[in-house]
Motif scaffolding. Sequence first.
Motif, PDB file in Angstrom:
ATOM      1  N   UNK A 185       0.751  15.922   6.949  1.00 31.67           N
ATOM      2  CA  UNK A 185       1.761  15.200   6.171  1.00 31.67           C
ATOM      3  C   UNK A 185       2.674  14.331   7.041  1.00 31.67           C
ATOM      4  N   UNK A 186       2.846  14.667   8.328  1.00 32.64           N
ATOM      5  CA  UNK A 186       3.729  13.859   9.170  1.00 32.64           C
ATOM      6  C   UNK A 186       3.038  12.611   9.707  1.00 32.64           C
ATOM      7  N   UNK A 187       1.729  12.519   9.574  1.00 35.38           N
ATOM      8  CA  UNK A 187       1.005  11.349  10.054  1.00 35.38           C
ATOM      9  C   UNK A 187       0.980  10.216   9.025  1.00 35.38           C
ATOM     10  N   UNK A 188       1.084  10.553   7.742  1.00 33.96           N
ATOM     11  CA  UNK A 188       0.936   9.557   6.681  1.00 33.96           C
ATOM     12  C   UNK A 188       2.297   8.957   6.374  1.00 33.96           C
ATOM     13  N   UNK A 189       2.501   7.718   6.838  1.00 34.89           N
ATOM     14  CA  UNK A 189       3.787   7.052   6.682  1.00 34.89           C
ATOM     15  C   UNK A 189       3.617   5.580   7.047  1.00 34.89           C
ATOM     16  N   UNK A 190       4.501   4.713   6.599  1.00 38.66           N
ATOM     17  CA  UNK A 190       4.465   3.324   7.069  1.00 38.66           C
ATOM     18  C   UNK A 190       4.828   3.269   8.553  1.00 38.66           C
ATOM     19  N   UNK A 191       4.054   2.525   9.326  1.00 37.63           N
ATOM     20  CA  UNK A 191       4.295   2.433  10.772  1.00 37.63           C
ATOM     21  C   UNK A 191       4.405   0.975  11.216  1.00 37.63           C
ATOM     22  N   UNK A 192       4.830   0.104  10.299  1.00 40.54           N
ATOM     23  CA  UNK A 192       4.890  -1.306  10.648  1.00 40.54           C
ATOM     24  C   UNK A 192       3.514  -1.870  10.912  1.00 40.54           C
ATOM     25  N   UNK A 193       2.580  -1.474  10.093  1.00 41.50           N
ATOM     26  CA  UNK A 193       1.190  -1.845  10.319  1.00 41.50           C
ATOM     27  C   UNK A 193       0.937  -3.336  10.264  1.00 41.50           C
ATOM     28  N   UNK A 194       1.794  -4.096   9.556  1.00 39.30           N
ATOM     29  CA  UNK A 194       1.599  -5.534   9.497  1.00 39.30           C
ATOM     30  C   UNK A 194       1.804  -6.192  10.858  1.00 39.30           C
TER      31      UNK A 194
END
Length: 591
Positions: free
Chosen positions: A193-202
């Motif tokens: 659950x801590x891996x799934x998040x917005x990471x500024x992927x753009x």
Amino acid sequence: MMGDLGDNLRGFINNRWLVFVAAMWIQSCAGIGYLFGSISPVIKISLNYNQRQIARLGVAKDLGDSVGFLAGSLCELLPLWGALLVGALQNFVGYGWVWLVVTGRSPSLPLWAICILIFIGTNGETYFNTAALVSCVQNFPKSRGPVVGILKGFAGLGGAILTQIYAMIHSPDHANLIFMVAVGPAMVIISLMFFVRPVGGHRQVRASDGLSFTFIYSVCLLLAAYLMGVMLVEDLVELSHRVITIFTAVLFILLLVPIIIPLSQNFFSDTQVELEEALLPELQKLEAGRPQQEIQEVIFSEVEEEKPVDVDSLPALERRKRIAHLQAKLFQAAADGAVRIKRRRGPRRGEDFTLMQALIKADLWLIFFSLLLGSGSGLTVIDNLGQMSQSLGYDNTHIFVSMISIWNFLGRIGGGYFSEIIARGHAFPRPVAMGVAQLIMAVGHIFLAMGWPGAMYIGTLLIGLGYGAHWAIVPATASELFGLKKFGALYNFLTLANPAGSLIFSGVIASSIYDYEAGKQAGAHHPGQNSWAAFSSWLMLNEPLKCTGSICFFLTSMIMSGLCIIAFFLSMVLVYRTKTVYASLYGKSRT
């Protein structure tokens, strides 16, 4: 050396492909609802339920799988790991309590209480779906079709994956399947659950992204083919436990293969050739003077589209200068024109809508009713597949259930890919792909109506592909027209079309026509009784009323085909209304 390793590790943790792979694994646990057919016989025997009571549990399951307003709201109020934790707890408590009741470890509960527990347990899926989609469409804003298609595809395969794992466990007590459904997904979600998040992927666009998506597609196709083969072999041949364990081990390997992408990007590639290299001081100064929200509105993936073709051949320092200068120009363009400060009557299509703002837009309702007619007709076939195949003389109904699950998966993968070519490659509205899927389904319903030899195989193929494609195309379309800020609430509103369509088309139309035709056949065997008298006798005796022949679902299938054609015309109206939106979103990528 240690510093480089630490940087690589931090880059790995914040890599958008790692988030995507983790979301794929989470979605593999979001197929709990597909296991209801395997769980319900255990509940029926243990609690001494009749078929009508099991049907009520099925309705509770369908509602839990589709009513996601709370999940959408919590994904906006809580960090995504918090929403995933809530979903895992619901899954564990709901199905865990059912397991305690079924095995006699907890006092018996009335039917309505079991319905609530089934609803709570299955509703955990909506948190998994919402968190996975919200994080990944934000990390891949220019690849929404493939991303949504792949994630929804893994949700469709979840039931087959969990079934294969249970086959490996080889427990003589079938109630342990309920225990596995309660504990297994919850453990996976909590670990990821801590891996799934917005990471500024753009900001993490690479020239190799196209190759990475091709690799993921290849893994998906291999996984679907492998599961299809394994299900057929296990259904036709008596296998030893060792062979089943080997099959399951290979399945785990295939599920782990996509982790190669973030590993290779952060530990085995030259980080100096990445597009997300550090910005030059002039850009950093520009960012420092802007609000964070405004910075986020600049889509850095457009660097890949706007940069000159000869940039990649330049020396590293010169390339960084060119890219930083181009990014600065994009910021300035956003400040001058792309960000509208003065708005009338709320946001425009393509900007961020709240759910209430979207509900007054005709486009949202066109999507909703097109989805209701298209996916609702497909779900009607899925819900009645056993009776359809039996009425046409097939003894082994499980093969069609397995087949339509695989076609559903491939439809989601293919729908995302095809719609991305239409939207991004040609700047056509993405709903064009939805209209094509609905025409395919209309043809599939006609095959089922005719009942020709082999029609079940062709019909399940076409309907599975079309039905699955809806769930790749619709979320991507909604995110493009109404923005990403409230995407969770918008997505969960649109999913209500699924149970609404099933309730009307399967619960009213298909069941009534089937019972009427079965009553006619029963009356033919008893000349003194008409069809309605035979039907009344069945109600009194509570005995199964069976129908044989293609007539059983002929009218239902023709009605479903007509509904798909109506859905096609609704999609075309949406295409006409959104041409300018897609031209502005993707038109410049063609120049």
